[in-house]
Design an enzyme around this catalytic site. Sequence first.
Site, PDB file in Angstrom:
ATOM      1  N   ARG A 256       0.859  -1.188   0.000  1.00  0.00           N
ATOM      2  CA  ARG A 256       0.000   0.000   0.000  1.00  0.00           C
ATOM      3  C   ARG A 256       0.891   1.232   0.000  1.00  0.00           C
ATOM      4  O   ARG A 256       1.447   1.600   1.029  1.00  0.00           O
ATOM      5  CB  ARG A 256      -0.881  -0.024   1.252  1.00  0.00           C
ATOM      6  CG  ARG A 256      -2.074   0.919   1.193  1.00  0.00           C
ATOM      7  CD  ARG A 256      -2.730   1.063   2.567  1.00  0.00           C
ATOM      8  NE  ARG A 256      -1.956   1.965   3.392  1.00  0.00           N
ATOM      9  CZ  ARG A 256      -1.851   1.889   4.715  1.00  0.00           C
ATOM     10  NH1 ARG A 256      -2.450   0.935   5.380  1.00  0.00           N
ATOM     11  NH2 ARG A 256      -1.124   2.766   5.389  1.00  0.00           N
ATOM     12  N   HIS A 260      -3.634   4.787   4.431  1.00  0.00           N
ATOM     13  CA  HIS A 260      -4.744   3.828   4.382  1.00  0.00           C
ATOM     14  C   HIS A 260      -5.925   4.412   3.609  1.00  0.00           C
ATOM     15  O   HIS A 260      -6.468   3.794   2.697  1.00  0.00           O
ATOM     16  CB  HIS A 260      -5.173   3.441   5.795  1.00  0.00           C
ATOM     17  CG  HIS A 260      -6.444   2.672   5.839  1.00  0.00           C
ATOM     18  ND1 HIS A 260      -6.567   1.417   5.305  1.00  0.00           N
ATOM     19  CD2 HIS A 260      -7.679   2.991   6.300  1.00  0.00           C
ATOM     20  CE1 HIS A 260      -7.813   0.993   5.446  1.00  0.00           C
ATOM     21  NE2 HIS A 260      -8.504   1.935   6.040  1.00  0.00           N
ATOM     22  N   TYR A 269       3.080   5.576  11.684  1.00  0.00           N
ATOM     23  CA  TYR A 269       3.353   4.189  12.057  1.00  0.00           C
ATOM     24  C   TYR A 269       4.257   3.420  11.096  1.00  0.00           C
ATOM     25  O   TYR A 269       4.523   2.251  11.305  1.00  0.00           O
ATOM     26  CB  TYR A 269       2.041   3.417  12.256  1.00  0.00           C
ATOM     27  CG  TYR A 269       1.071   3.507  11.091  1.00  0.00           C
ATOM     28  CD1 TYR A 269       1.263   2.737   9.950  1.00  0.00           C
ATOM     29  CD2 TYR A 269      -0.028   4.367  11.136  1.00  0.00           C
ATOM     30  CE1 TYR A 269       0.391   2.813   8.882  1.00  0.00           C
ATOM     31  CE2 TYR A 269      -0.907   4.462  10.066  1.00  0.00           C
ATOM     32  CZ  TYR A 269      -0.698   3.683   8.944  1.00  0.00           C
ATOM     33  OH  TYR A 269      -1.557   3.767   7.881  1.00  0.00           O
TER      34      TYR A 269
END
Lengths: 362, 325
Positions: A256, A260, A269
């Site tokens: 990815r 998100h 993160y």
Amino acid sequence: METIADFEVQYSQFLNPEGKPSSDIPELAKEPDALIGLYRAMTETRVFDTKAVNLQRTGKLGTYASSLGHEAAHVGIAAAMREDDVLAPSYRETGTMLYRGVRMEELLLYWGGDERGSDFADVKNDFPYCVPIATQCLHAAGAAMAFQLRGESRCAVSLNGDGGTSEGAFYEAMNVAGARNLPVIFIVINNKWAISLPIEEQTATKTLAQKAVAAGIPGIQVDGNDVIAVRHWVERALARARKGEGACLIETVTYRLSDHTTADDASRYRKKEDVEAAWKVEPLIRIRKYLTELGIWDEEKEKALLEDAADKVDIAVQKYLNTPKPPVESMFDYMYKELPEFLEEQREHAIRYADKNGGEHG
Amino acid sequence: MAEVTLIDAVTMAMAWELEHDPMVVILGEDVGVNGGVFRATAGLQKRFGVDRVQDTPLAEGMIAGISIGMATQGMRPIAEIQFMGFIYPTVDQMINHAGRIRNRTRGRLTCPMVLRAPFGGGIHAPEHHSESTEALFAHMPGIRVVIPSSPARAYGLLLAAIRDPDPVVFLEPKRIYRLNKQEVEDNGKALPLDVCYILREGTDVTLVTWGAMIFETIKAVDQLARNGVSCEVIDLATISPIDYETILESVEKTGRLVIVHEAARSCGVGAEIAAIVAEKGMYDLKGPIRRVTGYDVVMPLFRREMDYLPSVSKIVDAIGAAMHD
Ligand SMILES: Cc1ncc(C[n+]2csc(CCOP(=O)(O)OP(=O)(O)O)c2C)c(N)n1
Ligand SMILES: [Mg+2]
């Protein structure tokens, strides 16, 4: 003691990140038109995606889940399917849906907060986006059961992410598909992250493909950045299922590259270096290199493709932006085939107050 | 004393309990490094470690089920469900186990857990991210349902929920997570559960509401105050079990009741309140009980969500109608 069950998991890649083909590359990879078609669809997906993110950033679209980096998986899957197969996607497989014939303006309407975005004009039997994770896996199994019961040679294709493999519904669907030999393909798009949770913390399993073992169906891992591999293995799986040989699981390994969704900030993160490394193996570069190597692609064609894609996207964006809000009563009118009487009063109430309720947010 | 938002108060309450009760743990999707998608657990994993603040795999049934397992063995889990739209896999665990284990074992095993989830509309969110389905949990025997509507109540009620010996579903109105700030002393003092909070005293109409709808209701009440209508506003706070006494006392005084909630109307919590007032306060009423609620339809996507929700004008008109009875 004796070993009574044993398994192995195969991995497949035909085009490496440099666009160099392996010796066993399938026939498909030698058909220029098919290859260019795949590359074109992947590029259009990326151009659309970039635009959708920009629309969100400028307040013209709601939260949006980007498909950046997933183009090979998305397009490879759709290209392997027949028109009358049925797709049960999650919320991210924009590339698959576009290739299946969902219109760009429909996807924009959906992310723009308008139900009409799920009323596809040209795609009659596919499921719309599915937000509650992995619930769609069971719908695909059910669709496959319908095809099986009616003796149709159609298949269902279920898509979910790596995170989705932790949900009960994912196992339940694979299990029933194994037990009933259903014509359904489960595809896990392993992009290494479920929002902030890396795959290593999602599960102790070494591959997601091996989750098929417990359901008694075959599982394979393929390079999800290699459109040829994705298309090839999904095609093989569908052919098998169509012959009555049952379900299988395909794990496509990708990354990815985006946050998100537009509501997320992945820098909280994950490390920049990891994302940079993933960009080096992203799916568009290698197929472009391969096409160039074959002598069927050049700068000029690339430029024309990008312009073409931008025009297509612009037309869709204009259609989207020019679509007025759905009428207020539409929230009632699709609840049941016939509106129950008790809802009449509420419907009238809603019409009476329409647009006097603090306005449209955004 | 710090000025904090509702979501800050939620974080403060959890931090206080993590600090003071070693049995408290936080579980949920993205609650660790990421600090929760709404940032409710921001900084907590860093401060208390990965054992106390755990990112779980993606499975809500699992989150509820392991919380029950932990709770029966003396822990005090606080489980976060990312959005109320994803809480439904927990329903099996909550109704069949969390709410029953004390009764089934005649008190031998108990379930002191909290299931937190943001809920409600009005924030322009994607599909499945805006519903209010508190009535589902209110219908489950053995489970408390609590909804704060201010930073101070979020702090005090969440502390009470964590310390409660029974399971609590703690629903946070995300539309007002950051709407306003209030001084909240971080002193570990809980507020009582099972009671309503009277936000405004008045004599003409009783309004019962909760969560984000407090704000629309107060705006409506302020507007009507200029016309001389005196409204009493009650924040239900504990949705189940309901503090009927406070509501009945108020209705005895005003003779009029208007209930406001954003959840769908049929079988909503408003229906239960209306039923009790009809049973026990019928002769105090000057006219019919009125409800301003969401409609009995699927929550529309955001272009029409404001037309679904109760609005100031809908509430003003309902109170006006009640005044004319
Ligand atoms: C049942 C359910 N729980 C939680 C969520 C919130 N949520 C949305 S996406 C996501 C992570 C999904 O990760 P993955 O399955 O890997 O798919 P990806 O987003 O990476 O495509 C979560 C937790 C949801 N949509 N549905
Ligand atoms: Mg993922």
